[in-house]
Structure formats: structure tokens, C-alpha cells
Scaffold this active site. Sequence first.
Site, mmCIF file in Angstrom:
data_model
loop_
_atom_site.group_PDB
_atom_site.id
_atom_site.type_symbol
_atom_site.label_atom_id
_atom_site.label_comp_id
_atom_site.label_asym_id
_atom_site.label_seq_id
_atom_site.Cartn_x
_atom_site.Cartn_y
_atom_site.Cartn_z
ATOM 1 N N ALA A 177 -16.780 -18.446 2.539
ATOM 2 C CA ALA A 177 -17.877 -17.670 3.139
ATOM 3 C C ALA A 177 -17.369 -16.854 4.318
ATOM 4 O O ALA A 177 -18.101 -16.598 5.273
ATOM 5 C CB ALA A 177 -19.001 -18.603 3.571
ATOM 6 N N GLY A 178 -16.111 -16.431 4.251
ATOM 7 C CA GLY A 178 -15.528 -15.612 5.310
ATOM 8 C C GLY A 178 -15.618 -14.133 4.964
ATOM 9 O O GLY A 178 -16.437 -13.711 4.137
ATOM 10 N N GLY A 179 -14.742 -13.358 5.605
ATOM 11 C CA GLY A 179 -14.771 -11.908 5.433
ATOM 12 C C GLY A 179 -14.556 -11.461 3.999
ATOM 13 O O GLY A 179 -15.157 -10.479 3.552
ATOM 14 N N ALA A 180 -13.711 -12.163 3.256
ATOM 15 C CA ALA A 180 -13.424 -11.751 1.882
ATOM 16 C C ALA A 180 -14.680 -11.863 1.017
ATOM 17 O O ALA A 180 -14.964 -10.985 0.193
ATOM 18 C CB ALA A 180 -12.292 -12.598 1.305
ATOM 19 N N SER A 190 0.807 -1.230 0.000
ATOM 20 C CA SER A 190 0.000 0.000 0.000
ATOM 21 C C SER A 190 0.837 1.276 0.000
ATOM 22 O O SER A 190 0.498 2.221 -0.720
ATOM 23 C CB SER A 190 -0.974 -0.011 1.179
ATOM 24 O OG SER A 190 -1.937 -1.020 0.972
ATOM 25 N N TYR A 231 -2.618 -12.350 -4.050
ATOM 26 C CA TYR A 231 -1.775 -11.744 -5.077
ATOM 27 C C TYR A 231 -0.299 -11.987 -4.803
ATOM 28 O O TYR A 231 0.104 -12.258 -3.667
ATOM 29 C CB TYR A 231 -2.045 -10.243 -5.211
ATOM 30 C CG TYR A 231 -1.675 -9.450 -3.983
ATOM 31 C CD1 TYR A 231 -2.619 -9.227 -2.992
ATOM 32 C CD2 TYR A 231 -0.387 -8.935 -3.808
ATOM 33 C CE1 TYR A 231 -2.298 -8.516 -1.857
ATOM 34 C CE2 TYR A 231 -0.060 -8.218 -2.668
ATOM 35 C CZ TYR A 231 -1.022 -8.012 -1.702
ATOM 36 O OH TYR A 231 -0.702 -7.312 -0.567
ATOM 37 N N LYS A 283 -9.789 -5.810 10.320
ATOM 38 C CA LYS A 283 -10.894 -5.217 9.560
ATOM 39 C C LYS A 283 -12.208 -5.170 10.347
ATOM 40 O O LYS A 283 -13.024 -4.272 10.131
ATOM 41 C CB LYS A 283 -11.095 -5.978 8.238
ATOM 42 C CG LYS A 283 -9.937 -5.770 7.258
ATOM 43 C CD LYS A 283 -10.200 -6.443 5.931
ATOM 44 C CE LYS A 283 -8.996 -6.309 5.006
ATOM 45 N NZ LYS A 283 -9.253 -6.869 3.672
ATOM 46 N N ASN A 328 -18.991 -23.220 0.248
ATOM 47 C CA ASN A 328 -18.024 -23.175 1.347
ATOM 48 C C ASN A 328 -17.857 -24.559 1.960
ATOM 49 O O ASN A 328 -18.778 -25.368 1.957
ATOM 50 C CB ASN A 328 -18.498 -22.189 2.423
ATOM 51 C CG ASN A 328 -17.387 -21.849 3.399
ATOM 52 O OD1 ASN A 328 -16.248 -21.602 2.978
ATOM 53 N ND2 ASN A 328 -17.685 -21.851 4.682
ATOM 54 N N ARG A 329 -16.628 -24.816 2.458
ATOM 55 C CA ARG A 329 -16.345 -26.084 3.138
ATOM 56 C C ARG A 329 -17.382 -26.337 4.232
ATOM 57 O O ARG A 329 -17.927 -27.425 4.344
ATOM 58 C CB ARG A 329 -14.928 -26.002 3.729
ATOM 59 C CG ARG A 329 -14.498 -27.205 4.505
ATOM 60 C CD ARG A 329 -13.051 -27.062 4.914
ATOM 61 N NE ARG A 329 -12.813 -25.903 5.787
ATOM 62 C CZ ARG A 329 -11.627 -25.534 6.247
ATOM 63 N NH1 ARG A 329 -10.551 -26.217 5.907
ATOM 64 N NH2 ARG A 329 -11.498 -24.488 7.036
HETATM 65 P P1 ATR Z 1 -11.190 -14.128 5.173
HETATM 66 O O1 ATR Z 1 -11.502 -12.947 6.023
HETATM 67 O O2 ATR Z 1 -9.901 -14.073 4.448
HETATM 68 O O3 ATR Z 1 -12.323 -14.522 4.275
HETATM 69 P P2 ATR Z 1 -11.947 -16.153 7.064
HETATM 70 O O4 ATR Z 1 -13.106 -15.318 7.473
HETATM 71 O O5 ATR Z 1 -11.140 -16.854 8.103
HETATM 72 O O6 ATR Z 1 -10.925 -15.312 6.227
HETATM 73 O O7 ATR Z 1 -12.475 -17.222 5.994
HETATM 74 C C1 ATR Z 1 -11.624 -18.145 5.402
HETATM 75 C C2 ATR Z 1 -12.422 -18.923 4.368
HETATM 76 O O8 ATR Z 1 -11.549 -19.886 3.732
HETATM 77 C C3 ATR Z 1 -13.574 -19.721 4.937
HETATM 78 O O9 ATR Z 1 -14.624 -19.744 3.997
HETATM 79 C C4 ATR Z 1 -12.942 -21.118 5.099
HETATM 80 O O10 ATR Z 1 -13.881 -22.172 5.093
HETATM 81 P P3 ATR Z 1 -14.635 -22.610 6.457
HETATM 82 O O11 ATR Z 1 -15.705 -21.587 6.681
HETATM 83 O O12 ATR Z 1 -15.174 -23.963 6.159
HETATM 84 O O13 ATR Z 1 -13.578 -22.601 7.536
HETATM 85 C C5 ATR Z 1 -12.105 -21.165 3.870
HETATM 86 N N1 ATR Z 1 -11.004 -22.163 3.958
HETATM 87 C C6 ATR Z 1 -9.858 -22.054 4.661
HETATM 88 N N2 ATR Z 1 -9.081 -23.143 4.487
HETATM 89 C C7 ATR Z 1 -9.763 -23.967 3.643
HETATM 90 C C8 ATR Z 1 -9.488 -25.256 3.077
HETATM 91 N N3 ATR Z 1 -8.349 -25.912 3.332
HETATM 92 N N4 ATR Z 1 -10.413 -25.792 2.246
HETATM 93 C C9 ATR Z 1 -11.574 -25.136 1.983
HETATM 94 N N5 ATR Z 1 -11.884 -23.911 2.486
HETATM 95 C C10 ATR Z 1 -10.999 -23.344 3.314
#
Ligand code: ATR
Length: 273
Positions: free
Chosen positions: A128-131, A17, A217, A66, A151-152
Site C-alpha cells: 500500500a505504498g507509492g507503487a 532509461s 525487474y 517521486k 498490506n502488512r
Molecule cells: P514504494 O514507493 O516502492 O511502494 P513504500 O511506499 O515504502 O515504497 O512501500 C513499500 C511497501 O512494501 C509497503 O506496502 C510495505 O508494507 P508496510 O506498509 O506494512 O510497511 C511493503 N513491505 C516492505 N517490506 C515488506 C515485508 N518484508 N513484508 C511485507 N510487506 C513489506
Amino acid sequence: MTDRYAVLGNPIGHSKSPLIHGLFAQATGQDIAYTAIEVPLDAFNETVLAFRAGGGRGLNVTLPFKLQAFEIATDPSERARLAGAANCLKFDGERILADNFDGVGLVNDLRRNLGCPLAGKRVLLLGAGGATRGALLPIAAEGPALIAVANRTAGKAHALQRDFAAHAQLQSGGYDDLGGQRFDVVINATSAGLTQETLPLEASVFAPGAVAYDMVYGKGLTPFLQQARAAGVSRVADGVGMLIEQAAEAFAWWRGVRPETRAVIQQLTVPLA
Ligand code: ATR
């Protein structure tokens, strides 16, 4: 007088940044100083307030702060509220304005730099996380034919569907639930690639001519982009353009001047293969 900005995170040494905003400032003739500050994990609020007290005008915020950036805001934007997270703060007297430019950065990168407008497209978001939360509203605003979230942990995708129900019609579920569907744009918003793990995706999830986009990236061909390539996808991209487009949104919000992004993207792009 030089106006001060900074990015807060932990760790922060890798942050591009300061370079990006320095290039924007040079190109637009804006007199700003932009630094990176590594914030102790328990000292986010006091660091923000001290920066403001020292005359700072605004902040970018990255992991893991964030959510706290959203919470400290007095005036969050609607997309920051829906994401429950902010990546940009602006100080206005006693008010702390917050926004989340990650999603609009992604959408702008797809449309402007990759020639992939989302209108009418079938879009699949992985994770389905913050991103994903940050990206959903700007994606929905483009008018895609379908937005699916896989999502997993399927329950987290269903929760997103409920949270966004008033703003976007989503399909949600686990990877198994994708069952033979094809998508024009597949976006990896999981953190799986950071540990070199691959996602349980069928090659058939990519429609002919699909774009595969990894929000990560500077890591070359990530496991997800390798999966896409192996499935025959020729249009693959990492998140460098998203990073620079969200920075341009922040710069415009702070300074009222929109910087050009193309030359900066060219300068920071690491070849994928
Ligand atoms: P961010 O803010 O970067 O989105 P996060 O809120 O911790 O981070 O979310 C990480 C995401 O990556 C989640 O959707 C997570 O899946 P789960 O909700 O099942 O935990 C996903 N993720 C992380 N490692 C993974 C893996 N090895 N296989 C599949 N999904 C994964």
C-alpha cells in the site's frame, strides 16, 4: 537542435532509461539526448530548475524523488495528484507539467504484452505504498470485477481505500483478511523482495490460470514469483515490460510520437529462471 531529457534519481547508475529512450529515439528518428543524473538527496528542486534553465525539455524521476517531483509541478495530472507522486515532468515555459505513467505502463504491459486485459478480472495488489498508489487509477479504469489491496500494515490499505473512494471501489486489509479468496491477477507492489523476504500468502490466493506479476525487474525469479510458481502458477512476469511501457508513455507525451515497445522489451528481458 538536439532536445535534452534526463532521468533523476539516487542512486541512478542502474537505470535503464537512457538505453530505452535512446532506442526509442533511434527507432522514431527523434533528435534527443537522454542522460542519467544522480541528484544529491537535498538538491532535487535546484537540479530540476538548473536542467530547465539549461534548455532541458523534460525529466523522468525515480526513487527517492517521486513525491518531490509531484510537489514541484505547477500542473500535475489527476493520476499524479491521486498517487501524490510523479515520475515524469515536462517543461512548458514557466509551467512544470507532471504525470505518473507507472500504472498505465503496468496495465499496458499486462494487456498488450502478456495477453491479460484486466476487464472483469479479480485483481489483488500487494502493498500500500507509492507503487500501489500509482497503479490504482489505471487499473480501475480497465474495469476489473474486483480490486483488493492487502498490506502488512492493514491501516495503510484502509487509508488507500478512503483516498480512492471517489474513483475506485477497493477491498482493503491485511494478508490475514484475504481468507480463502482467489484472484486472477496478483501484483506484487511491495519492496519485500528486495530483502529476499516472502509475503504471508496462501497458495489458494492464485485462481486457476492466474497471472503473478512482480513490479521489480531484472532480478530473475523474485521470492514472490517463486511463491507463485510453487503454488502452481505458470504465468509469471517481472516489471521489465512495465518499465518500458511507462517509458513509451513518457516519450509519446514529450515528443508526440509513440514508439514500438516489443523489440525493446525483448532486448532488455532477463530470463526469469
Ligand atoms: P514504494 O514507493 O516502492 O511502494 P513504500 O511506499 O515504502 O515504497 O512501500 C513499500 C511497501 O512494501 C509497503 O506496502 C510495505 O508494507 P508496510 O506498509 O506494512 O510497511 C511493503 N513491505 C516492505 N517490506 C515488506 C515485508 N518484508 N513484508 C511485507 N510487506 C513489506
